[in-house]
Design an enzyme around this catalytic site. Structure first.
Site, PDB file in Angstrom:
ATOM      1  N   GLY A  48      51.203  48.614  30.356  1.00 56.52           N
ATOM      2  CA  GLY A  48      52.525  49.195  30.108  1.00 56.52           C
ATOM      3  C   GLY A  48      53.625  48.137  30.087  1.00 56.52           C
ATOM      4  CD  GLU A  93      46.428  49.315  29.139  1.00 58.97           C
ATOM      5  OE1 GLU A  93      45.945  48.221  28.781  1.00 58.97           O
ATOM      6  OE2 GLU A  93      47.638  49.599  29.002  1.00 58.97           O
ATOM      7  CD  GLU A 112      51.408  50.580  26.141  1.00 57.08           C
ATOM      8  OE1 GLU A 112      51.483  50.842  27.360  1.00 57.08           O
ATOM      9  OE2 GLU A 112      50.729  51.248  25.339  1.00 57.08           O
ATOM     10  CB  ALA A 138      51.491  52.132  33.825  1.00 57.92           C
TER      11      ALA A 138
HETATM   12  N1  CO8 Z   1      49.912  49.021  39.491  1.00 60.17           N
HETATM   13  C1  CO8 Z   1      50.107  49.070  40.823  1.00 60.17           C
HETATM   14  N2  CO8 Z   1      50.057  47.971  41.623  1.00 60.17           N
HETATM   15  C2  CO8 Z   1      49.816  46.784  41.048  1.00 60.17           C
HETATM   16  C3  CO8 Z   1      49.611  46.656  39.660  1.00 60.17           C
HETATM   17  C4  CO8 Z   1      49.671  47.839  38.855  1.00 60.17           C
HETATM   18  N3  CO8 Z   1      49.541  47.814  37.517  1.00 60.17           N
HETATM   19  N4  CO8 Z   1      49.385  45.339  39.370  1.00 60.17           N
HETATM   20  C5  CO8 Z   1      49.462  44.694  40.537  1.00 60.17           C
HETATM   21  N5  CO8 Z   1      49.714  45.548  41.545  1.00 60.17           N
HETATM   22  C6  CO8 Z   1      49.879  45.250  42.979  1.00 60.17           C
HETATM   23  C7  CO8 Z   1      48.533  44.952  43.651  1.00 60.17           C
HETATM   24  O1  CO8 Z   1      47.884  46.150  44.004  1.00 60.17           O
HETATM   25  C8  CO8 Z   1      48.985  44.115  44.832  1.00 60.17           C
HETATM   26  O2  CO8 Z   1      49.485  44.986  45.826  1.00 60.17           O
HETATM   27  P1  CO8 Z   1      49.069  44.729  47.390  1.00 60.17           P
HETATM   28  O3  CO8 Z   1      49.689  43.403  47.712  1.00 60.17           O
HETATM   29  O4  CO8 Z   1      49.697  45.874  48.108  1.00 60.17           O
HETATM   30  O5  CO8 Z   1      47.588  44.692  47.426  1.00 60.17           O
HETATM   31  C9  CO8 Z   1      50.161  43.326  44.293  1.00 60.17           C
HETATM   32  O6  CO8 Z   1      50.602  44.018  43.122  1.00 60.17           O
HETATM   33  C10 CO8 Z   1      49.784  41.909  43.882  1.00 60.17           C
HETATM   34  O7  CO8 Z   1      48.702  41.997  42.992  1.00 60.17           O
HETATM   35  P2  CO8 Z   1      47.365  41.136  43.136  1.00 60.17           P
HETATM   36  O8  CO8 Z   1      47.109  40.834  44.590  1.00 60.17           O
HETATM   37  O9  CO8 Z   1      46.283  41.811  42.376  1.00 60.17           O
HETATM   38  O10 CO8 Z   1      47.845  39.789  42.416  1.00 60.17           O
HETATM   39  P3  CO8 Z   1      46.938  38.719  41.658  1.00 60.17           P
HETATM   40  O11 CO8 Z   1      47.854  37.586  41.337  1.00 60.17           O
HETATM   41  O12 CO8 Z   1      45.703  38.429  42.427  1.00 60.17           O
HETATM   42  O13 CO8 Z   1      46.473  39.441  40.294  1.00 60.17           O
HETATM   43  C11 CO8 Z   1      46.831  40.719  38.288  1.00 60.17           C
HETATM   44  C12 CO8 Z   1      47.428  39.740  39.328  1.00 60.17           C
HETATM   45  C13 CO8 Z   1      45.706  40.010  37.532  1.00 60.17           C
HETATM   46  C14 CO8 Z   1      47.961  41.081  37.334  1.00 60.17           C
HETATM   47  C15 CO8 Z   1      46.288  41.965  39.002  1.00 60.17           C
HETATM   48  O14 CO8 Z   1      47.260  42.444  39.899  1.00 60.17           O
HETATM   49  C16 CO8 Z   1      45.936  43.086  38.067  1.00 60.17           C
HETATM   50  O15 CO8 Z   1      44.897  43.033  37.442  1.00 60.17           O
HETATM   51  N6  CO8 Z   1      46.782  44.128  38.002  1.00 60.17           N
HETATM   52  C17 CO8 Z   1      46.520  45.306  37.208  1.00 60.17           C
HETATM   53  C18 CO8 Z   1      46.721  45.018  35.731  1.00 60.17           C
HETATM   54  C19 CO8 Z   1      46.413  46.249  34.909  1.00 60.17           C
HETATM   55  O16 CO8 Z   1      45.321  46.769  34.927  1.00 60.17           O
HETATM   56  N7  CO8 Z   1      47.410  46.748  34.169  1.00 60.17           N
HETATM   57  C20 CO8 Z   1      47.277  47.916  33.332  1.00 60.17           C
HETATM   58  C21 CO8 Z   1      47.647  49.149  34.114  1.00 60.17           C
HETATM   59  S1  CO8 Z   1      47.327  50.648  33.216  1.00 60.17           S
HETATM   60  C22 CO8 Z   1      48.599  50.757  32.126  1.00 60.17           C
HETATM   61  O17 CO8 Z   1      49.489  49.935  32.099  1.00 60.17           O
HETATM   62  C23 CO8 Z   1      48.577  51.930  31.200  1.00 60.17           C
HETATM   63  C24 CO8 Z   1      49.872  52.065  30.454  1.00 60.17           C
HETATM   64  C25 CO8 Z   1      49.958  53.438  29.879  1.00 60.17           C
HETATM   65  C26 CO8 Z   1      51.335  53.764  29.329  1.00 60.17           C
HETATM   66  C27 CO8 Z   1      52.399  53.892  30.349  1.00 60.17           C
HETATM   67  C28 CO8 Z   1      52.319  55.201  31.080  1.00 60.17           C
HETATM   68  C29 CO8 Z   1      53.334  55.332  32.204  1.00 60.17           C
END
Ligand code: CO8
Length: 258
Positions: free
Chosen positions: A109, A132, A112, A66
């Site tokens: 998400g 998460e 999911e 998400a």
């Molecule tokens: N949300 C917003 N932005 C994101 C997300 C995210 N989940 N994931 C990646 N991005 C963005 C980064 O901020 C980055 O943006 P910018 O270039 O502006 O800095 C861009 O995408 C590229 O990401 P990275 O530079 O981090 O890329 P990497 O290849 O280094 O890393 C990863 C990839 C490992 C996937 C890393 O981006 C990461 O850890 N992302 C977050 C993963 C995460 O925590 N997901 C869970 C989110 S919480 C959730 O899903 C709860 C669900 C609840 C139900 C749904 C309710 C609506």
């Protein structure tokens, strides 16, 4: 079809393809994106020319979860009033087959969303996980429930507590995905599978999906009752007459979905 911002859609040979389209943020799922997916699902579910739906992201990410930026300032009351899970819940009401084609990150998400699909094809480079815990939250769109049903509570707790990614092979071992394919073929293989089932009797597809989904959440006894009702129901369809007649006449059946 509505003018979407976060997804792209097209229909090819009776198969609707929905692509998540926020590549700059690894297809992070905003609320608007879920509303658009729900809207596209419902449109294609009603569309006579569409026999099945394929849902995919891009090679780097199916969806990395998400949208964290969007929810970081939320509080419990905002979330309650937003009622955002209404759209998520609707994703489970789609009657046609939904095939997911997953490459790259499939987290939170995004995982999911993949678990809402009936069948999952994954690239050998796909990574699945619920990170998460590292954000001080937990899954909210069915992750704890579905993972537990698929792999049992002990395995689910290990993955959910650690928040580490699992490979496509581990996901397949736990019954989360159907098939592993080469990254460049994942959409093609999912489309091929969708086209194969698109030839089958539409009402049978629909009632088999209903029966299997129901069986996953109910007792054997209750599941068998629904199965029997659906079995009887098919005997009031033209396709049952056509299917059995075609068998006795040694020809291919021509199903109409009624
Ligand atoms: N949300 C917003 N932005 C994101 C997300 C995210 N989940 N994931 C990646 N991005 C963005 C980064 O901020 C980055 O943006 P910018 O270039 O502006 O800095 C861009 O995408 C590229 O990401 P990275 O530079 O981090 O890329 P990497 O290849 O280094 O890393 C990863 C990839 C490992 C996937 C890393 O981006 C990461 O850890 N992302 C977050 C993963 C995460 O925590 N997901 C869970 C989110 S919480 C959730 O899903 C709860 C669900 C609840 C139900 C749904 C309710 C609506």
């Amino acid at each position: 079809m509505a003018d979407f911002q976060s997804i792209k859609t097209k229909v090819e040979d009776g198969i609707a393809l929905i692509e998540l389209n926020r590549p700059d943020v690894l297809n992070a799922i905003s609320r608007g994106m879920v509303t658009e997916i729900r809207s596209a699902f419902e449109t294609f579910d009603k569309h006579d020319a569409v026999k099945a739906i394929v849902l995919t992201g891009n090679e780097k990410a199916f969806a990395a979860g998400a949208d964290i930026d969007e929810m970081m300032e939320d509080d419990a009351v905002t979330l309650e009033l937003l009622n955002q899970f209404k759209d998520w819940d609707q994703l489970h009401t789609i009657k046609k087959p939904v095939i997911g084609a997953v490459s790259g990150y499939c987290f939170g998400g995004g995982f999911e969303l993949a678990l809402c699909c009936d069948i999952l094809f994954a690239s050998e480079k796909a990574q699945f996980g619920f990170p998460e815990i590292k954000l001080g939250v937990m899954p909210g769109a069915g992750g704890t429930v579905k993972l537990t049903k698929l792999m049992g509570p002990k395995n689910a707790l290990e993955w959910l507590w650690l928040g580490e990614p699992m490979t496509a092979k581990e996901a397949q071992k736990h019954g989360i995905i159907n098939r592993i394919v080469a990254p460049e073929l994942v959409v093609e293989e999912a489309m091929k599978f969708a086209r194969t089932i698109a030839d089958k009797a539409p009402l049978s597809l629909r009632l088999i999906k209903e029966s299997v989904r129901y069986a996953a959440d109910h007792s054997v006894q209750d599941g068998m009752q629904l199965e029997r009702k659906n079995f009887y129901l098919l005997f009031s369809s033209e396709d049952q007459k056509e299917g059995m007649k075609a068998f006795t006449e040694k020809r291919y059946p021509h199903f109409k979905g009624k």
